[in-house]
Scaffold this active site. Structure first.
Site, PDB file in Angstrom:
ATOM      1  N   ASP A 122       0.830  -1.215   0.000  1.00 42.26           N
ATOM      2  CA  ASP A 122       0.000   0.000   0.000  1.00 42.26           C
ATOM      3  C   ASP A 122       0.861   1.260   0.000  1.00 42.26           C
ATOM      4  O   ASP A 122       2.009   1.257   0.438  1.00 42.26           O
ATOM      5  CB  ASP A 122      -0.910   0.011   1.239  1.00 42.26           C
ATOM      6  CG  ASP A 122      -0.116  -0.095   2.535  1.00 42.26           C
ATOM      7  OD1 ASP A 122       0.848  -0.895   2.574  1.00 42.26           O
ATOM      8  OD2 ASP A 122      -0.435   0.617   3.495  1.00 42.26           O
ATOM      9  N   GLU A 123       0.282   2.328  -0.534  1.00 38.66           N
ATOM     10  CA  GLU A 123       0.808   3.694  -0.404  1.00 38.66           C
ATOM     11  C   GLU A 123       2.282   3.834  -0.788  1.00 38.66           C
ATOM     12  O   GLU A 123       3.058   4.452  -0.072  1.00 38.66           O
ATOM     13  CB  GLU A 123       0.596   4.182   1.040  1.00 38.66           C
ATOM     14  CG  GLU A 123      -0.862   4.196   1.432  1.00 38.66           C
ATOM     15  CD  GLU A 123      -1.080   4.604   2.887  1.00 38.66           C
ATOM     16  OE1 GLU A 123      -1.946   5.471   3.091  1.00 38.66           O
ATOM     17  OE2 GLU A 123      -0.421   4.076   3.783  1.00 38.66           O
ATOM     18  N   VAL A 124       2.646   3.256  -1.906  1.00 41.61           N
ATOM     19  CA  VAL A 124       4.040   3.378  -2.359  1.00 41.61           C
ATOM     20  C   VAL A 124       4.284   4.796  -2.892  1.00 41.61           C
ATOM     21  O   VAL A 124       3.521   5.285  -3.729  1.00 41.61           O
ATOM     22  CB  VAL A 124       4.350   2.340  -3.456  1.00 41.61           C
ATOM     23  CG1 VAL A 124       5.796   2.486  -3.916  1.00 41.61           C
ATOM     24  CG2 VAL A 124       4.081   0.931  -2.950  1.00 41.61           C
TER      25      VAL A 124
END
Ligand code: NAG
Ligand code: NAG
Ligand code: NAG
Ligand code: NAG
Ligand code: NAG
Ligand code: NAG
Ligand code: NAG
Length: 533
Positions: A337-339
């Protein structure tokens, strides 16, 4: 009443929620919701009561295994013999106080529950475990049957909930027939032990609470940006430098203890090693060059794992090999997530790498990273669970990967996953860390996937979901209170058919008192109430 909730998964993503809540004024005295007695949470799939009531005498009562006994089952029986007869806080007022049936027949007793396990005890729970069981209490005989030990565990829990304490200090159970099985096979609860370290004891208590609500997957979000509390033998510096301090570390023995405790309750433990981002705490003790330098001018700004270096995949392979040796579950949660793509974009060496590899978009780079990671997990025989960004970013997923949907617009997002033929789990509507005033359990309860994902072809793809408790604002002092009974509400949604508030609230009231009686500090959830402590 106006409340403000602010929630951050990392500094880049903060969600602010304004809630307008109101209190309904209730005129009568006493609790707002009167609890039920001897009713089960989660509600069984099928239950038919009779009008017989039985007296149970703790001293003489036996849980009797008549087929396929084993140590694990004896262990469960020991636990439940204690739990069946805890006095003190759920004596029922205003209910049956004399032991008689409708026709005023004299006292009937139930002196045993006969347990028939139809197969040998299996060692580890899995996605395919069979949790079906039946309970038949009639003519002074109680019978519990199941094809697997997992069904027996669920049935023992149900039986323990059928037994209730009356005002005159006796234990009773109503005649009933129950045939029960879960609606979904993956019913999880997630704890985050990176933002705040949680004591092993808190985790064990959470596993107890899960078993009381028939949740069967402990998703352990064990490491993240703030701290790395996992003790690795291959890379001891990871926790030496990445944990908050030397006491805030899960040793190998701790992890094994947690897995065993969970196993004995039919709960799977799935660790999450979230990469390539959310890896801040991996930097200090990880290998040199693990994290991407996001700025040419300031080398202290570090971002996600550098996907261009072969050494980084060797490092992950060694770490995940160690994880495989420790965790028996066939799934590993890979996060994703949320790279922060802009960090990769900032790095000239990485941009050059993309050019050399004909990558036109940063998403190609993310895909490249995960293809390498999937190669590692496949070699290790791990199946993967990933957050839904991977699906949205068009990462090529393994056919057996499970996509866990956590973002908003979740019906659409989950439908997209299912339409593409991938497995899905839902979590978006069950974020327990959005703490709010009022009957918050109803919001979790009213999010029932069976209303959204109705096509028959989705049946085998939609596997269930997880209640998530992110750790920014909880630690040992409040994580249990904030989680329960909210996670229990999710437990009922994922196990059986939801009912309406009028039917569910009294049962939840009883369940809250049951949790308290068993040492889980569940918070009041239906306004003024009293647990007869
Ligand atoms: C059972 O006893 C109660 C209380 O003594 C009485 O009110 C009731 O009518 C009786 N019922 C029957 C079926 O005899
Ligand atoms: C569990 O076993 C029962 C009894 O054999 C069977 O009817 C049921 O379909 C099984 N459920 C699952 C999920 O395999
Ligand atoms: C429950 O057990 C009784 C015998 O003790 C039997 O007559 C009855 O059929 C059983 N009920 C069901 C639904 O299987
Ligand atoms: C990209 O580089 C600039 C300039 O050095 C820096 O200010 C910015 O924070 C970097 N972006 C990220 C995501 O770190
Ligand atoms: C990149 O594309 C060029 C031209 O299509 C091709 O010759 C080259 O082999 C490609 N390089 C890689 C690493 O795929
Ligand atoms: C739902 O998903 C579809 C397909 O990805 C997308 O085109 C559409 O905009 C989404 N709808 C909403 C309301 O976001
Ligand atoms: C709620 O459920 C109960 C029990 O199933 C039912 O009797 C009642 O009519 C329902 N109430 C509403 C408002 O649907």
């Amino acid at each position: 009443m106006l409340l403000l909730n602010r929630f951050c998964l990392n500094v880049n993503l903060c969600i602010v929620i304004y809630l307008v809540d109101f209190i309904i004024c209730v005129n009568n005295n006493g609790p707002w919701v009167k609890m039920s007695h001897g009713q089960v949470w989660p509600k069984p799939m099928e239950q038919r009561n009779t009008n017989e009531y039985y007296l149970i005498e703790p001293k003489n009562f036996r849980l009797q295994v008549l087929q396929n006994n084993c140590d694990d089952l004896q262990n469960a029986i020991k636990r439940y013999k204690k739990m069946l007869f805890i006095k003190g806080n759920n004596a029922i007022k205003n209910t049956i106080s004399s032991i008689s049936d409708e026709n005023n027949n004299s006292v009937k007793k139930l002196d045993s529950l006969k347990i028939y396990l139809e197969n040998y005890c299996e060692k580890y729970p899995s996605l395919d475990m069979n949790e079906t069981y039946t309970i038949n209490i009639t003519h002074s005989i109680g019978v519990l049957t199941a094809v697997s030990i997992w069904g027996i565990y669920r049935g023992l829990e149900t039986f323990s909930q059928l037994v209730y304490l009356t005002e005159d200090g006796t234990f009773q159970v109503r005649g009933t027939f129950i045939k029960d099985y879960p609606k979904y096979s993956h019913r999880g609860y997630m704890l985050d032990t990176s933002r705040h370290f949680l004591d092993v004891k808190t985790i064990l208590t959470s596993l107890d609470a899960m078993a009381y609500s028939k949740l069967n997957v402990f998703h352990w979000h064990i490491v993240d940006d703030p701290s790395f509390p996992f003790e690795s033998t291959s890379f001891p510096k990871l926790s030496e430098k990445g944990a908050y301090d030397k006491y805030s570390v899960y040793t190998k023995a701790d992890v094994k203890h947690i897995i065993e405790y969970a196993r004995l309750r039919g709960i799977r433990v799935i660790p999450e090693f979230d990469t390539p981002d959310h890896t801040g705490s991996w930097g200090p003790g990880g290998q040199p060059g693990l994290l991407t330098q996001c700025s040419e001018s300031d080398p202290t700004i570090l971002g996600p794992i550098d996907p261009t270096l072969k050494e980084n995949y060797d490092f992950l392979k060694t770490l995940f090999t160690e994880v495989k040796g420790l965790f028996p579950d066939e799934y590993l949660h890979l996060g994703g997530d949320e790279v922060r793509h802009d960090c990769w974009d900032n790095n000239t060496r990485i941009v050059k790498f993309m050019e050399d590899h004909n990558m036109s978009s940063i998403l190609d780079l993310e895909n490249y990273y995960f293809q390498n990671v999937f190669e590692i997990t496949n070699t290790l025989n791990f199946k993967s669970i990933v957050w839904d960004e991977l699906f949205n970013n068009k990462v090529q997923l393994d056919q057996n990967s499970i996509v866990q949907v956590w973002q908003g617009d979740y019906i659409n997002r989950t439908l997209n996953v299912l339409e593409s033929g991938h497995y899905a789990l839902l979590s978006s509507c069950w974020y327990l860390n959005y703490v709010q005033y009022g009957t918050d359990w109803l919001e979790y309860y009213n999010c029932d996937p069976k209303n959204f994902f109705i096509k028959p072809e989705y049946n085998h793809l939609f596997l269930g979901g997880e209640a998530c408790m992110w750790g920014e604002f909880v630690d040992d002092s409040n994580v249990l209170q904030f989680s329960w009974p909210g996670a229990s509400a999710v437990g009922e949604v994922l196990w059986s058919h939801t009912t309406n508030e009028t039917e569910a609230a009294p049962r939840l009231e009883e369940h809250i008192c049951r949790l308290k009686r068993r040492g889980i500090p569940a918070k009041p959830s239906n306004g003024p109430s009293f647990c007869y402590y």
